[in-house]
Design an enzyme around this catalytic site. Structure first.
Site, PDB file in Angstrom:
ATOM      1  N   ARG A 113       0.799  -1.234   0.000  1.00 48.12           N
ATOM      2  CA  ARG A 113       0.000   0.000   0.000  1.00 48.12           C
ATOM      3  C   ARG A 113       0.829   1.281   0.000  1.00 48.12           C
ATOM      4  O   ARG A 113       0.437   2.302   0.567  1.00 48.12           O
ATOM      5  CB  ARG A 113      -0.987   0.018   1.192  1.00 48.12           C
ATOM      6  CG  ARG A 113      -1.979  -1.115   1.169  1.00 48.12           C
ATOM      7  CD  ARG A 113      -2.921  -1.094  -0.029  1.00 48.12           C
ATOM      8  NE  ARG A 113      -3.682  -2.331  -0.082  1.00 48.12           N
ATOM      9  CZ  ARG A 113      -3.347  -3.353  -0.903  1.00 48.12           C
ATOM     10  NH1 ARG A 113      -2.328  -3.270  -1.729  1.00 48.12           N
ATOM     11  NH2 ARG A 113      -4.070  -4.454  -0.913  1.00 48.12           N
ATOM     12  N   SER A 162     -10.406  -0.475   3.925  1.00 52.62           N
ATOM     13  CA  SER A 162      -9.562  -0.925   5.044  1.00 52.62           C
ATOM     14  C   SER A 162      -8.947   0.296   5.718  1.00 52.62           C
ATOM     15  O   SER A 162      -8.251   1.080   5.071  1.00 52.62           O
ATOM     16  CB  SER A 162      -8.429  -1.819   4.534  1.00 52.62           C
ATOM     17  OG  SER A 162      -8.980  -2.981   3.981  1.00 52.62           O
ATOM     18  N   GLU A 235      -3.963   2.773   7.012  1.00 54.61           N
ATOM     19  CA  GLU A 235      -3.857   2.694   5.550  1.00 54.61           C
ATOM     20  C   GLU A 235      -4.485   3.967   4.958  1.00 54.61           C
ATOM     21  O   GLU A 235      -3.961   4.549   4.024  1.00 54.61           O
ATOM     22  CB  GLU A 235      -4.587   1.453   5.003  1.00 54.61           C
ATOM     23  CG  GLU A 235      -4.570   1.436   3.474  1.00 54.61           C
ATOM     24  CD  GLU A 235      -5.217   0.199   2.852  1.00 54.61           C
ATOM     25  OE1 GLU A 235      -5.087  -0.902   3.413  1.00 54.61           O
ATOM     26  OE2 GLU A 235      -5.827   0.354   1.787  1.00 54.61           O
TER      27      GLU A 235
HETATM   28  C1  LIG Z   1     -15.298   0.117  -0.105  1.00 53.97           C
HETATM   29  C2  LIG Z   1     -13.819   0.269  -0.344  1.00 53.97           C
HETATM   30  C3  LIG Z   1     -13.074  -0.860  -0.704  1.00 53.97           C
HETATM   31  C4  LIG Z   1     -11.705  -0.732  -0.928  1.00 53.97           C
HETATM   32  N1  LIG Z   1     -11.013  -1.864  -1.291  1.00 53.97           N
HETATM   33  C5  LIG Z   1      -9.694  -1.753  -1.553  1.00 53.97           C
HETATM   34  C6  LIG Z   1      -8.946  -2.899  -1.984  1.00 53.97           C
HETATM   35  O1  LIG Z   1      -9.470  -3.996  -2.146  1.00 53.97           O
HETATM   36  N2  LIG Z   1      -7.617  -2.743  -2.206  1.00 53.97           N
HETATM   37  C7  LIG Z   1      -6.991  -1.544  -2.049  1.00 53.97           C
HETATM   38  O2  LIG Z   1      -5.779  -1.474  -2.270  1.00 53.97           O
HETATM   39  N3  LIG Z   1      -7.664  -0.443  -1.657  1.00 53.97           N
HETATM   40  C8  LIG Z   1      -8.998  -0.514  -1.411  1.00 53.97           C
HETATM   41  N4  LIG Z   1      -9.683   0.604  -1.015  1.00 53.97           N
HETATM   42  C9  LIG Z   1      -8.964   1.877  -0.835  1.00 53.97           C
HETATM   43  C10 LIG Z   1      -9.005   2.793  -2.082  1.00 53.97           C
HETATM   44  O3  LIG Z   1     -10.026   2.386  -2.937  1.00 53.97           O
HETATM   45  C11 LIG Z   1      -7.668   2.757  -2.840  1.00 53.97           C
HETATM   46  O4  LIG Z   1      -6.612   3.225  -2.030  1.00 53.97           O
HETATM   47  C12 LIG Z   1      -7.722   3.612  -4.119  1.00 53.97           C
HETATM   48  O5  LIG Z   1      -6.685   3.247  -4.973  1.00 53.97           O
HETATM   49  C13 LIG Z   1      -7.667   5.101  -3.842  1.00 53.97           C
HETATM   50  O6  LIG Z   1      -7.909   5.763  -5.066  1.00 53.97           O
HETATM   51  P1  LIG Z   1      -8.507   7.234  -5.081  1.00 53.97           P
HETATM   52  O7  LIG Z   1      -8.524   7.713  -6.485  1.00 53.97           O
HETATM   53  O8  LIG Z   1      -9.808   7.279  -4.366  1.00 53.97           O
HETATM   54  O9  LIG Z   1      -7.393   7.998  -4.271  1.00 53.97           O
HETATM   55  P2  LIG Z   1      -7.574   9.102  -3.124  1.00 53.97           P
HETATM   56  O10 LIG Z   1      -8.212   8.471  -1.943  1.00 53.97           O
HETATM   57  O11 LIG Z   1      -8.221  10.310  -3.696  1.00 53.97           O
HETATM   58  O12 LIG Z   1      -6.055   9.412  -2.812  1.00 53.97           O
HETATM   59  C14 LIG Z   1      -5.191   8.441  -2.259  1.00 53.97           C
HETATM   60  C15 LIG Z   1      -3.748   8.967  -2.316  1.00 53.97           C
HETATM   61  O13 LIG Z   1      -3.345   9.033  -3.687  1.00 53.97           O
HETATM   62  C16 LIG Z   1      -2.886  10.334  -3.999  1.00 53.97           C
HETATM   63  N5  LIG Z   1      -3.288  10.615  -5.376  1.00 53.97           N
HETATM   64  C17 LIG Z   1      -4.487  10.382  -5.956  1.00 53.97           C
HETATM   65  N6  LIG Z   1      -4.468  10.741  -7.250  1.00 53.97           N
HETATM   66  C18 LIG Z   1      -3.219  11.218  -7.492  1.00 53.97           C
HETATM   67  C19 LIG Z   1      -2.560  11.757  -8.651  1.00 53.97           C
HETATM   68  N7  LIG Z   1      -3.178  11.890  -9.821  1.00 53.97           N
HETATM   69  N8  LIG Z   1      -1.272  12.145  -8.515  1.00 53.97           N
HETATM   70  C20 LIG Z   1      -0.623  12.018  -7.333  1.00 53.97           C
HETATM   71  N9  LIG Z   1      -1.179  11.521  -6.219  1.00 53.97           N
HETATM   72  C21 LIG Z   1      -2.463  11.125  -6.304  1.00 53.97           C
HETATM   73  C22 LIG Z   1      -3.575  11.250  -2.998  1.00 53.97           C
HETATM   74  O14 LIG Z   1      -2.819  12.449  -2.814  1.00 53.97           O
HETATM   75  C23 LIG Z   1      -3.586  10.388  -1.758  1.00 53.97           C
HETATM   76  O15 LIG Z   1      -2.323  10.453  -1.129  1.00 53.97           O
HETATM   77  C24 LIG Z   1     -11.054   0.522  -0.789  1.00 53.97           C
HETATM   78  C25 LIG Z   1     -11.821   1.659  -0.452  1.00 53.97           C
HETATM   79  C26 LIG Z   1     -13.172   1.545  -0.233  1.00 53.97           C
HETATM   80  C27 LIG Z   1     -13.955   2.773   0.070  1.00 53.97           C
END
Ligand SMILES: Cc1cc2nc3c(=O)[nH]c(=O)nc-3n(C[C@H](O)[C@H](O)[C@H](O)COP(=O)(O)OP(=O)(O)OC[C@H]3O[C@@H](n4cnc5c(N)ncnc54)[C@H](O)[C@@H]3O)c2cc1C
Length: 240
Positions: A113, A162, A235
């Site tokens: 992660r 998570s 996380e």
């Molecule tokens: C119901 C649920 C289930 C989930 N299941 C999983 C799973 O199975 N596995 C898993 O790994 N995660 C899971 N997650 C967590 C989440 O979905 C992941 O971490 C996802 O990849 C985050 O993507 P996001 O676009 O929402 O990022 P954000 O939450 O918006 O950002 C996360 C991080 O990425 C950075 N970031 C985002 N976009 C950029 C960019 N373009 N450039 C630079 N930095 C950037 C942000 O600054 C921040 O530090 C889950 C979440 C939920 C709500």
């Protein structure tokens, strides 16, 4: 930020600039055989579906992860034994001096992660590799993975997924087991509570504030440390 699915924001106003890449970063195309290029605002499930429609296998797991490509790279997101690092070829970034460059995957250290790319880089787009696979087979795999996920994790609720990372020792208990052992399952602070389906998923039952969620997180962290001696790390990302 991407879709914000892994971020907990404080309730008060934020002293800073939030950059959210969406529409202008949502292009997706095939570069050459089995290689996909996607803007960092493309949703994980969109790239998985796009790959399926083009008979490209290997990206099925992304159908189970909420969020964007940008977030998935930063978090090295993954599930069911696959992570974004397994399919990434390169990422195009913008640095704070305004320079755009392309970083190949083997110049990035990915771990559980996280990735070691500097925090001030903005990811613009990325390319991914897959391998030929029949659309029908990919579709079956996606349905299988989604069902598997639905059986073990809550869906259709307000959650950040998570909350804590699993501890590093592979042989020890998983974080959900540590939480289950250490705190009552009906613990609530305001509308912030623990999912009955998965104790590492914290839920907003309706109007939980940042402060409710933070109290729940802090209580769990301390209780797990007191009862099991294990220090658990977040996380999700807290912006306060
Ligand atoms: C119901 C649920 C289930 C989930 N299941 C999983 C799973 O199975 N596995 C898993 O790994 N995660 C899971 N997650 C967590 C989440 O979905 C992941 O971490 C996802 O990849 C985050 O993507 P996001 O676009 O929402 O990022 P954000 O939450 O918006 O950002 C996360 C991080 O990425 C950075 N970031 C985002 N976009 C950029 C960019 N373009 N450039 C630079 N930095 C950037 C942000 O600054 C921040 O530090 C889950 C979440 C939920 C709500």
């Amino acid at each position: 930020m991407g879709a914000g699915s892994n971020i907990l924001f404080k309730d008060e106003s934020y002293e800073g600039v939030v950059i959210k890449l969406t529409k202008n970063f949502s292009n997706i195309s095939i570069l050459n055989e089995n290689t996909i290029v996607a803007g960092s605002g493309v949703l994980d499930r969109t790239i998985s579906e796009f790959a399926m429609n083009n008979n490209i296998g290997g990206l099925e797991f992304l159908s189970c992860i909420p969020g964007t490509i940008g977030g998935a790279i930063r978090m090295n997101s993954g599930c069911f034994g696959r992570e974004i690092k397994d399919v990434l070829i390169s990422v195009q970034v913008l640095d704070k001096t305004g320079k755009v460059r392309t970083i190949p995957y083997n110049n990035i250290n990915f771990s559980y992660r996280k990735c070691d790319l500097p925090k001030d880089l903005i990811f613009l787009s990325a390319s991914f590799k897959g391998e030929y696979k029949e659309k029908k087979k990919i579709e079956e795999e996606i349905v299988y993975l989604k069902n598997k996920k639905e059986m073990s994790q809550p869906t259709q609720v307000k959650t950040g997924g998570s909350t804590f990372k699993n501890p590093e020792q592979k042989k020890g208990l998983k974080v959900w087991e540590l939480i289950k052992q250490s705190v009552p399952s009906d613990l609530t602070f305001g509308d912030a509570t623990i999912s009955p389906k998965h104790s590492n998923f914290l839920i907003n039952k309706g109007h939980a504030t940042y402060s409710d969620m933070k109290k729940l997180i802090d209580f769990i962290t301390e209780s797990v440390k007191d009862k099991t001696g294990v220090k658990i790390d977040l996380e999700i990302i807290i912006v306060d």
